[in-house]
Enzyme design. Structure first.
Site, PDB file in Angstrom:
ATOM      1  N   ARG A 152       0.977  -8.826   0.031  1.00 24.07           N
ATOM      2  CA  ARG A 152       1.474  -9.133  -1.315  1.00 24.07           C
ATOM      3  C   ARG A 152       1.864 -10.601  -1.434  1.00 24.07           C
ATOM      4  O   ARG A 152       2.473 -11.170  -0.536  1.00 24.07           O
ATOM      5  CB  ARG A 152       2.687  -8.258  -1.631  1.00 24.07           C
ATOM      6  CG  ARG A 152       3.382  -8.676  -2.920  1.00 24.07           C
ATOM      7  CD  ARG A 152       4.369  -7.677  -3.420  1.00 24.07           C
ATOM      8  NE  ARG A 152       5.384  -7.334  -2.443  1.00 24.07           N
ATOM      9  CZ  ARG A 152       6.272  -6.369  -2.615  1.00 24.07           C
ATOM     10  NH1 ARG A 152       6.262  -5.655  -3.728  1.00 24.07           N
ATOM     11  NH2 ARG A 152       7.167  -6.112  -1.687  1.00 24.07           N
ATOM     12  N   ARG A 194      18.629   4.901  -4.518  1.00 25.33           N
ATOM     13  CA  ARG A 194      17.991   4.831  -3.209  1.00 25.33           C
ATOM     14  C   ARG A 194      18.775   5.591  -2.146  1.00 25.33           C
ATOM     15  O   ARG A 194      18.373   5.609  -0.992  1.00 25.33           O
ATOM     16  CB  ARG A 194      17.943   3.361  -2.800  1.00 25.33           C
ATOM     17  CG  ARG A 194      16.550   2.784  -2.782  1.00 25.33           C
ATOM     18  CD  ARG A 194      16.714   1.324  -2.485  1.00 25.33           C
ATOM     19  NE  ARG A 194      15.554   0.775  -1.914  1.00 25.33           N
ATOM     20  CZ  ARG A 194      14.731  -0.042  -2.560  1.00 25.33           C
ATOM     21  NH1 ARG A 194      14.947  -0.337  -3.822  1.00 25.33           N
ATOM     22  NH2 ARG A 194      13.710  -0.549  -1.936  1.00 25.33           N
ATOM     23  N   ARG A 207      12.177  -1.671   6.701  1.00 32.07           N
ATOM     24  CA  ARG A 207      12.339  -1.111   5.349  1.00 32.07           C
ATOM     25  C   ARG A 207      11.762   0.299   5.268  1.00 32.07           C
ATOM     26  O   ARG A 207      12.327   1.176   4.625  1.00 32.07           O
ATOM     27  CB  ARG A 207      11.648  -2.009   4.314  1.00 32.07           C
ATOM     28  CG  ARG A 207      12.390  -3.312   4.058  1.00 32.07           C
ATOM     29  CD  ARG A 207      11.515  -4.338   3.366  1.00 32.07           C
ATOM     30  NE  ARG A 207      11.113  -3.946   2.036  1.00 32.07           N
ATOM     31  CZ  ARG A 207      10.057  -4.471   1.404  1.00 32.07           C
ATOM     32  NH1 ARG A 207       9.320  -5.400   1.986  1.00 32.07           N
ATOM     33  NH2 ARG A 207       9.745  -4.067   0.193  1.00 32.07           N
ATOM     34  N   ARG A 211       7.202 -12.783  -0.116  1.00 28.26           N
ATOM     35  CA  ARG A 211       8.617 -12.398  -0.041  1.00 28.26           C
ATOM     36  C   ARG A 211       9.064 -12.388   1.405  1.00 28.26           C
ATOM     37  O   ARG A 211       8.326 -11.938   2.281  1.00 28.26           O
ATOM     38  CB  ARG A 211       8.795 -10.982  -0.639  1.00 28.26           C
ATOM     39  CG  ARG A 211       9.245 -10.994  -2.077  1.00 28.26           C
ATOM     40  CD  ARG A 211       9.187  -9.650  -2.741  1.00 28.26           C
ATOM     41  NE  ARG A 211       9.901  -8.568  -2.075  1.00 28.26           N
ATOM     42  CZ  ARG A 211      10.063  -7.352  -2.604  1.00 28.26           C
ATOM     43  NH1 ARG A 211       9.579  -7.083  -3.803  1.00 28.26           N
ATOM     44  NH2 ARG A 211      10.702  -6.417  -1.948  1.00 28.26           N
ATOM     45  N   LYS A 246       5.633   1.119  -7.286  1.00 30.74           N
ATOM     46  CA  LYS A 246       6.631   1.407  -8.328  1.00 30.74           C
ATOM     47  C   LYS A 246       6.741   0.238  -9.310  1.00 30.74           C
ATOM     48  O   LYS A 246       6.744   0.420 -10.512  1.00 30.74           O
ATOM     49  CB  LYS A 246       8.024   1.655  -7.711  1.00 30.74           C
ATOM     50  CG  LYS A 246       8.058   2.705  -6.633  1.00 30.74           C
ATOM     51  CD  LYS A 246       9.448   2.853  -6.041  1.00 30.74           C
ATOM     52  CE  LYS A 246       9.996   1.624  -5.336  1.00 30.74           C
ATOM     53  NZ  LYS A 246       9.293   1.225  -4.106  1.00 30.74           N
TER      54      LYS A 246
HETATM   55  P1  AP5 Z   1       4.530  -3.010  -5.782  1.00 27.60           P
HETATM   56  O1  AP5 Z   1       4.196  -2.486  -7.134  1.00 27.60           O
HETATM   57  O2  AP5 Z   1       5.326  -4.262  -5.681  1.00 27.60           O
HETATM   58  O3  AP5 Z   1       5.234  -1.851  -4.923  1.00 27.60           O
HETATM   59  P2  AP5 Z   1       6.752  -1.411  -4.919  1.00 27.60           P
HETATM   60  O4  AP5 Z   1       6.762   0.052  -4.651  1.00 27.60           O
HETATM   61  O5  AP5 Z   1       7.459  -1.883  -6.157  1.00 27.60           O
HETATM   62  O6  AP5 Z   1       7.234  -2.200  -3.634  1.00 27.60           O
HETATM   63  P3  AP5 Z   1       8.540  -3.086  -3.363  1.00 27.60           P
HETATM   64  O7  AP5 Z   1       8.331  -3.731  -2.023  1.00 27.60           O
HETATM   65  O8  AP5 Z   1       8.850  -4.008  -4.493  1.00 27.60           O
HETATM   66  O9  AP5 Z   1       9.591  -1.968  -3.278  1.00 27.60           O
HETATM   67  P4  AP5 Z   1      10.912  -1.980  -2.575  1.00 27.60           P
HETATM   68  O10 AP5 Z   1      11.452  -0.737  -3.154  1.00 27.60           O
HETATM   69  O11 AP5 Z   1      10.988  -2.064  -1.121  1.00 27.60           O
HETATM   70  O12 AP5 Z   1      11.538  -3.393  -3.006  1.00 27.60           O
HETATM   71  P5  AP5 Z   1      12.707  -3.760  -3.985  1.00 27.60           P
HETATM   72  O13 AP5 Z   1      12.368  -5.050  -4.571  1.00 27.60           O
HETATM   73  O14 AP5 Z   1      13.077  -2.624  -4.859  1.00 27.60           O
HETATM   74  O15 AP5 Z   1       3.151  -3.177  -4.970  1.00 27.60           O
HETATM   75  C1  AP5 Z   1       3.112  -3.690  -3.651  1.00 27.60           C
HETATM   76  C2  AP5 Z   1       1.745  -4.353  -3.392  1.00 27.60           C
HETATM   77  O16 AP5 Z   1       0.713  -3.369  -3.515  1.00 27.60           O
HETATM   78  C3  AP5 Z   1       1.364  -5.469  -4.405  1.00 27.60           C
HETATM   79  O17 AP5 Z   1       0.635  -6.461  -3.756  1.00 27.60           O
HETATM   80  C4  AP5 Z   1       0.479  -4.748  -5.452  1.00 27.60           C
HETATM   81  O18 AP5 Z   1      -0.436  -5.629  -6.058  1.00 27.60           O
HETATM   82  C5  AP5 Z   1      -0.212  -3.707  -4.573  1.00 27.60           C
HETATM   83  N1  AP5 Z   1      -0.486  -2.457  -5.292  1.00 27.60           N
HETATM   84  C6  AP5 Z   1       0.339  -1.810  -6.167  1.00 27.60           C
HETATM   85  N2  AP5 Z   1      -0.240  -0.677  -6.598  1.00 27.60           N
HETATM   86  C7  AP5 Z   1      -1.451  -0.593  -5.972  1.00 27.60           C
HETATM   87  C8  AP5 Z   1      -2.516   0.370  -5.994  1.00 27.60           C
HETATM   88  N3  AP5 Z   1      -2.444   1.489  -6.716  1.00 27.60           N
HETATM   89  N4  AP5 Z   1      -3.604   0.138  -5.210  1.00 27.60           N
HETATM   90  C9  AP5 Z   1      -3.681  -0.998  -4.439  1.00 27.60           C
HETATM   91  N5  AP5 Z   1      -2.706  -1.955  -4.379  1.00 27.60           N
HETATM   92  C10 AP5 Z   1      -1.591  -1.739  -5.134  1.00 27.60           C
HETATM   93  O19 AP5 Z   1      13.942  -3.917  -2.953  1.00 27.60           O
HETATM   94  C11 AP5 Z   1      14.022  -4.997  -2.058  1.00 27.60           C
HETATM   95  C12 AP5 Z   1      15.343  -4.923  -1.283  1.00 27.60           C
HETATM   96  O20 AP5 Z   1      16.445  -4.995  -2.215  1.00 27.60           O
HETATM   97  C13 AP5 Z   1      15.584  -3.619  -0.505  1.00 27.60           C
HETATM   98  O21 AP5 Z   1      14.985  -3.643   0.763  1.00 27.60           O
HETATM   99  C14 AP5 Z   1      17.119  -3.606  -0.439  1.00 27.60           C
HETATM  100  O22 AP5 Z   1      17.583  -4.509   0.538  1.00 27.60           O
HETATM  101  C15 AP5 Z   1      17.521  -4.154  -1.798  1.00 27.60           C
HETATM  102  N6  AP5 Z   1      17.695  -3.079  -2.793  1.00 27.60           N
HETATM  103  C16 AP5 Z   1      16.967  -2.905  -3.918  1.00 27.60           C
HETATM  104  N7  AP5 Z   1      17.394  -1.831  -4.594  1.00 27.60           N
HETATM  105  C17 AP5 Z   1      18.419  -1.301  -3.874  1.00 27.60           C
HETATM  106  C18 AP5 Z   1      19.235  -0.147  -4.041  1.00 27.60           C
HETATM  107  N8  AP5 Z   1      19.104   0.664  -5.087  1.00 27.60           N
HETATM  108  N9  AP5 Z   1      20.165   0.089  -3.090  1.00 27.60           N
HETATM  109  C19 AP5 Z   1      20.340  -0.734  -2.031  1.00 27.60           C
HETATM  110  N10 AP5 Z   1      19.576  -1.828  -1.803  1.00 27.60           N
HETATM  111  C20 AP5 Z   1      18.620  -2.111  -2.725  1.00 27.60           C
END
Ligand code: AP5
Length: 214
Positions: free
Chosen positions: A127, A88, A171, A160, A13
């Site tokens: 990552r 979420r 997660r 991270r 994403k």
């Molecule tokens: P990446 O693009 O970073 O994937 P992502 O889906 O964004 O993954 P995240 O881990 O950032 O998502 P998340 O939703 O858990 O974390 P967030 O920061 O929102 O890609 C991941 C890896 O894959 C990278 O190395 C990339 O290079 C590689 N990659 C990407 N695309 C690829 C492809 N097509 N092919 C191969 N490799 C690829 O949330 C973190 C924490 O914050 C949560 O756990 C929670 O505690 C809190 N939080 C955030 N938002 C909320 C909310 N709305 N409500 C409550 N808590 C929240």
């Protein structure tokens, strides 16, 4: 255009939201990035959020709803934005609907990033990110030119805290329990588009663009 990128941790994403945001000049609203920035700044909100994030749990709804509600009212959001990681939970989705109505805005599309869990574990555990400019790498698929150094700004890369295997597993479980129900929620609203997120990042970007112009 107002878009939601919905999908499990590691489904890509953030990668796609960053890319599309730059190309289309739409602000990229990532609740994860906002919370990490609050942690770095040592704010009250950051301290509270950290205790949940380090364990792979969701931060309470009222905290993230408050963050997004303030952000979408800023002037750069008036022509649209990309939501990454929000909503979420069902209460967050309901709150978003109320927020958009109050601003006379409407949600255009919700992209569901579909991918197998085994691939997600590899992506997340491999990552590496740049704490300074936010550039993202992967030890196998997107390695930096110099080991653990950001190609763009020369800063040392970090893993991270929530990309450790035990937290990743938590997660993914939380995603299934709390967030996956949103797929049906938006399908019923007729706004859902499913994407094959296991393809290369370029192929996913192309599929996304096609769906936006269809
Ligand atoms: P990446 O693009 O970073 O994937 P992502 O889906 O964004 O993954 P995240 O881990 O950032 O998502 P998340 O939703 O858990 O974390 P967030 O920061 O929102 O890609 C991941 C890896 O894959 C990278 O190395 C990339 O290079 C590689 N990659 C990407 N695309 C690829 C492809 N097509 N092919 C191969 N490799 C690829 O949330 C973190 C924490 O914050 C949560 O756990 C929670 O505690 C809190 N939080 C955030 N938002 C909320 C909310 N709305 N409500 C409550 N808590 C929240």
């Amino acid at each position: 255009m107002i878009l939601i990128l919905l999908g499990p941790p590691g489904s890509g994403k953030g990668t796609q939201a960053k890319r599309l945001g730059v190309e289309e000049k739409w602000p990229h609203l990532s609740t994860g990035d906002m919370l990490r920035s609050a942690i770095t700044q040592g704010t009250q909100l950051g301290l509270k959020a950290k205790t949940f994030m380090d364990q792979g749990l969701l931060v309470p709804d009222e905290v993230v709803i408050g963050l997004i509600s303030e952000r979408v009212q800023q002037v750069d959001c008036k022509n649209g934005f990309i939501l990454d990681g929000f909503p979420r939970t069902i209460p967050q989705a309901v709150a978003l609907g109320v927020m958009l109505n109050a601003l006379s805005l409407h949600l255009d599309r919700v992209f569901s990033f579909e991918i197998k869990e085994s691939e997600l574990i590899n992506r997340l555990c491999g990552r590496r990110t740049c704490p300074k400019c936010g550039a993202m790498y992967h030890v196998e698929s997107v390695p930096p030119l110099q080991d653990m150094i950001c190609d763009q700004c020369g800063t040392g890369l970090v893993q991270r805290a929530d990309d450790q295997i035990d937290v990743v597993q938590r997660r993914l479980k939380v995603y299934q329990q709390e967030t996956a129900p949103l797929v049906d929620f938006y399908r019923k609203e007729g706004r859902l588009i499913c994407l094959d997120a296991a393809q290369s990042a370029n192929a996913v970007a192309l599929e996304l663009k096609k769906a936006l112009t269809a």
